[in-house]
Every structure is written in structure tokens, then in C-alpha cells.
Design a protein around this motif. Structure first.
Motif, PDB file in Angstrom:
ATOM      1  N   ASN A 275       0.826  -1.269   0.038  1.00 41.44           N
ATOM      2  CA  ASN A 275      -0.106  -0.132   0.215  1.00 41.44           C
ATOM      3  C   ASN A 275       0.842   1.380   0.119  1.00 41.44           C
ATOM      4  O   ASN A 275       0.380   2.045  -0.804  1.00 41.44           O
ATOM      5  N   GLY A 276       1.761   1.193   0.652  1.00 39.97           N
ATOM      6  CA  GLY A 276       2.487   2.529   1.161  1.00 39.97           C
ATOM      7  C   GLY A 276       2.864   3.550  -0.325  1.00 39.97           C
ATOM      8  O   GLY A 276       2.441   4.641  -0.341  1.00 39.97           O
TER       9      GLY A 276
ATOM     10  N   LEU B 196      -0.451   8.227  -5.499  1.00 41.62           N
ATOM     11  CA  LEU B 196      -1.761   8.846  -5.559  1.00 41.62           C
ATOM     12  C   LEU B 196      -2.044  10.072  -5.038  1.00 41.62           C
ATOM     13  O   LEU B 196      -2.541  11.056  -5.628  1.00 41.62           O
ATOM     14  N   PHE B 197      -1.641  10.056  -3.679  1.00 40.86           N
ATOM     15  CA  PHE B 197      -1.725  11.414  -3.005  1.00 40.86           C
ATOM     16  C   PHE B 197      -0.761  12.378  -3.675  1.00 40.86           C
ATOM     17  O   PHE B 197      -1.288  13.563  -3.769  1.00 40.86           O
TER      18      PHE B 197
ATOM     19  N   PRO C 186      -6.746  19.346   7.442  1.00 42.69           N
ATOM     20  CA  PRO C 186      -7.278  18.651   6.375  1.00 42.69           C
ATOM     21  C   PRO C 186      -6.235  17.814   5.434  1.00 42.69           C
ATOM     22  O   PRO C 186      -6.884  16.931   5.140  1.00 42.69           O
ATOM     23  N   LEU C 187      -4.958  18.142   5.290  1.00 42.34           N
ATOM     24  CA  LEU C 187      -4.131  17.194   4.710  1.00 42.34           C
ATOM     25  C   LEU C 187      -4.198  15.758   5.351  1.00 42.34           C
ATOM     26  O   LEU C 187      -3.943  14.615   4.638  1.00 42.34           O
ATOM     27  N   VAL C 188      -4.512  15.635   6.598  1.00 46.32           N
ATOM     28  CA  VAL C 188      -4.528  14.218   7.225  1.00 46.32           C
ATOM     29  C   VAL C 188      -5.449  13.482   6.609  1.00 46.32           C
ATOM     30  O   VAL C 188      -5.572  12.470   6.463  1.00 46.32           O
ATOM     31  N   GLN C 189      -6.979  14.263   6.801  1.00 46.45           N
ATOM     32  CA  GLN C 189      -8.046  13.606   6.053  1.00 46.45           C
ATOM     33  C   GLN C 189      -7.921  13.232   4.507  1.00 46.45           C
ATOM     34  O   GLN C 189      -8.330  12.257   4.365  1.00 46.45           O
ATOM     35  N   ALA C 190      -7.146  14.012   4.006  1.00 49.68           N
ATOM     36  CA  ALA C 190      -7.015  13.830   2.636  1.00 49.68           C
ATOM     37  C   ALA C 190      -6.082  12.699   2.398  1.00 49.68           C
ATOM     38  O   ALA C 190      -6.170  11.754   1.398  1.00 49.68           O
TER      39      ALA C 190
ATOM     40  N   LYS D 265      -8.203   9.497   3.214  1.00 50.77           N
ATOM     41  CA  LYS D 265      -8.968   9.280   2.132  1.00 50.77           C
ATOM     42  C   LYS D 265      -8.368   8.573   0.987  1.00 50.77           C
ATOM     43  O   LYS D 265      -8.820   7.386   0.647  1.00 50.77           O
ATOM     44  N   VAL D 266      -7.160   8.864   0.416  1.00 51.14           N
ATOM     45  CA  VAL D 266      -6.412   8.469  -0.631  1.00 51.14           C
ATOM     46  C   VAL D 266      -6.059   6.899  -0.158  1.00 51.14           C
ATOM     47  O   VAL D 266      -6.285   5.911  -0.963  1.00 51.14           O
ATOM     48  N   ALA D 267      -5.424   6.596   1.180  1.00 49.01           N
ATOM     49  CA  ALA D 267      -5.299   5.366   1.621  1.00 49.01           C
ATOM     50  C   ALA D 267      -6.385   4.504   1.797  1.00 49.01           C
ATOM     51  O   ALA D 267      -6.228   3.244   1.180  1.00 49.01           O
ATOM     52  N   ARG D 268      -7.592   4.786   1.880  1.00 45.81           N
ATOM     53  CA  ARG D 268      -8.732   4.130   1.870  1.00 45.81           C
ATOM     54  C   ARG D 268      -9.089   3.704   0.333  1.00 45.81           C
ATOM     55  O   ARG D 268      -9.379   2.348   0.099  1.00 45.81           O
ATOM     56  N   GLU D 269      -8.830   4.473  -0.465  1.00 43.16           N
ATOM     57  CA  GLU D 269      -9.055   4.248  -1.965  1.00 43.16           C
ATOM     58  C   GLU D 269      -8.048   3.237  -2.198  1.00 43.16           C
ATOM     59  O   GLU D 269      -8.349   2.137  -3.113  1.00 43.16           O
TER      60      GLU D 269
END
Length: 303
Positions: free
Chosen positions: A109-110, A116-117, A283-287, A290-294
Motif C-alpha cells: 500500500n505505502g 496517488l496522494f 485537512p491534509l491528514v484527512q486527505a 481518504k487516499v489510503a482508503r481508496e
């Protein structure tokens, strides 16, 4: 800039300097002319230098005014850029994310999360920190990193963790090894081989999982090497010096001289989680989460 000088004073000066007419400058600024004239006089007094030469019909910059004009424009531009950057940062468009990564938890994943981020947030700097799970938990609690990718457990009540990946162990061995002819490797067969152990200090959760699986299968591993880096494990296996139990996702690291097989029975599941502070409002943490979940939803561990 003088402690008493404000950005509005620079804007007033800039309007007069560009219009060379107090009436037009006042109209441009949506104020009346007398307050504008008063503010320019205060600015000149503050600077202890005349900025304009005035007559009844004509306004022009003095030498001091021409020099000040360039600096005033630069200061206003810098202030506007700073304000814009602050707004973009509050929306998570720019800034820095500090990410902790456990080498033994990051094969699938990493890299894809970061790739993607970075594509979605090109103006955000991602800084990676190579930390064990224990070190990441401490760094998250103290705010030294924003996000961690690690193996559970995450016992801290100050943190939130979410599963990214669940995978099984596989056995890695030299391609010419007898295991190559096996469809699956039975656990008892592992006890006959020299074993390459990933450091207990570096990955205590992984070591505990392997130890539990071996105990359940009645197997005692014949440890010959203990190393601290996954690439070292692969190098030793590739050299024909031993075998190792590794996460299935490690197969993503291609080595032509190494083969992998699943185990029978499959053994315990190995999880990777993402963790962040419960009270984080960045906001960057949540962003990033979100990418990690995708990425986690879109990926599959090779069998």
C-alpha cells in the motif's frame, strides 16, 4: 515595515502613485479624498521622507517615492501570497504531511498511497519517516508525525486506526529449492530448513505472530540469521542460505532467484493499519487517509 505602518497605508500609497491623482486614487479605493490625503501625510511622517511632490494641478513621485514604490509593490504582493497560501493550506492544498512507515508493513500500500496522494496534491510535500510501530505510536501522540502506516495493535486512546490490508504469510525460498515443486508448503517442513528471522526488535508484532503460528503448528524454526531489513532477508534467501516467512505482499518486490508458496494451513492473518491522532483537524491528514482508503479498496494481495 514600521510597527505603525499597515498594509492599507501601502495600498493607499500605491493607488496614488499609480494614478498620480488623489481624486482618482480615492475613487479607486472607495474612500473620500481628505482621509486619503491625511493617511499619505502620516505615512510620509512615519518614513521621514516626502513621497509625492504636489502642486494644485500636478502630483508626481519624489526620488524617495519612486524607491518606495518598488518595495511597496513587493510587500503587498508578498502579503497577498501569504494570505493565499494560508487559505490553500486550510483547504489542504499545500503544506507538508509527515508519514511514519514500518518497512515490514509497507510492501503493497505505502508506495501506491504516496503516488496517488502526490498526483492529487502536487503542492504538498510528503516526508517519510522509517519508524517501528512502537516509535510511530509515540511520534503520533507527540505530533512528530501526522500519519502512520504500521502493524497493529495500536493501543493508544489518543489515536484512531483503520485497517488497510489483511494478508497471510507465505514462505520465501531460493528458486532451486525443493519447495518449488510444492503446491503449498506444510508447516512441519519449515523446521528442517535454515531460517532467516526478521529482527524481533524491529518488528515485535510480526515476530509474535510468526511465533504464535509456529507454536500452533508445533514447529520450531531453526533460526540461522536475524536481520533488520526486508531487503536483507531477500538477499540471504536469494543467495540460497535459508528460507523465511514473509507477508504475501512482499511478493511485489520482484527477485528472479526467489520463489514463494502459500502455507497449509494458511495460518493467522497479518494486518496493516493507518493511524492518526483522534483530535487532528488538519485537512491534509484527512486527505491522506481518504487516499489510503481508496488504494486499500483497489488492491489485492498476490496469492
Amino acid at each position: 515595515m514600521s510597527p505603525r505602518m499597515e498594509l492599507r497605508h501601502l495600498r493607499y500609497f500605491l493607488a496614488v502613485a499609480e494614478e498620480l491623482h488623489f481624486g482618482r486614487a480615492a475613487a479607486r479605493l472607495h474612500i473620500s479624498q481628505p482621509p486619503l490625503s491625511q493617511q499619505i501625510r502620516r505615512l510620509e511622517k512615519e518614513l521621514q521622507a516626502p513621497l509625492f511632490q504636489r502642486t494644485k494641478r500636478h502630483v508626481e513621485l519624489t526620488n524617495a517615492g519612486r524607491v518606495f514604490l518598488g518595495d511597496a509593490r513587493a510587500l503587498i504582493a508578498q502579503a497577498e501570497q501569504a494570505a493565499g497560501n494560508a487559505k490553500r493550506a486550510s483547504r489542504g492544498e499545500i503544506g507538508q504531511v509527515l508519514v511514519g512507515c514500518d518497512l515490514w508493513a509497507d510492501f503493497l500500500n505505502g508506495a501506491n498511497i504516496i503516488r496517488l496522494f502526490a498526483r492529487r496534491h502536487p503542492d504538498v510535500e510528503v516526508e517519510l519517516r522509517d519508524l517501528t510501530a512502537t516509535e510511530q505510536i509515540s511520534a503520533l501522540e507527540s505530533g512528530r508525525i501526522h500519519v502512520g502506516i504500521l502493524r497493529p495493535p495500536v493501543p493508544s486512546k489518543a489515536l484512531i486506526s483503520e485497517r488497510l490490508l489483511s494478508e497471510n504469510l507465505v514462505v520465501a525460498f531460493p528458486r532451486g529449492h525443493r519447495f518449488k515443486s510444492y503446491g503449498r508448503v506444510f508447516w512441519p517442513a519449515l523446521g528442517d530448513e535454515p531460517y532467516v528471522l526478521f529482527s524481533r526488535r524491529r518488528a515485535p508484532a510480526f515476530d509474535a505472530l510468526v511465533a504464535r503460528a509456529c507454536h500452533d503448528a508445533g514447529v520450531t524454526l531453526r533460526v540461522k540469521y536475524e536481520v533488520e531489513h526486508p531487503q536483507t532477508i531477500l538477499a540471504i534467501v536469494e543467495a540460497g542460505l535459508g528460507i523465511s516467512l514473509v507477508p504475501a505482499s512482499l511478493q511485489m518486490v520482484r527477485r528472479s532467484a526467489i520463489a514463494y508458496r502459500r502455507l497449509s494451513p494458511a495460518g493467522p492473518a497479518l494486518e496493516t493499519v493507518i493511524a492518526w491522532r483522534r483530535d487532528s483537524e488538519l485537512p491534509l491528514v484527512q486527505a491522506f487517509v481518504k487516499v489510503a482508503r481508496e488504494v486499500a479498496r483497489s488492491r489485492r494481495v498476490p496469492a
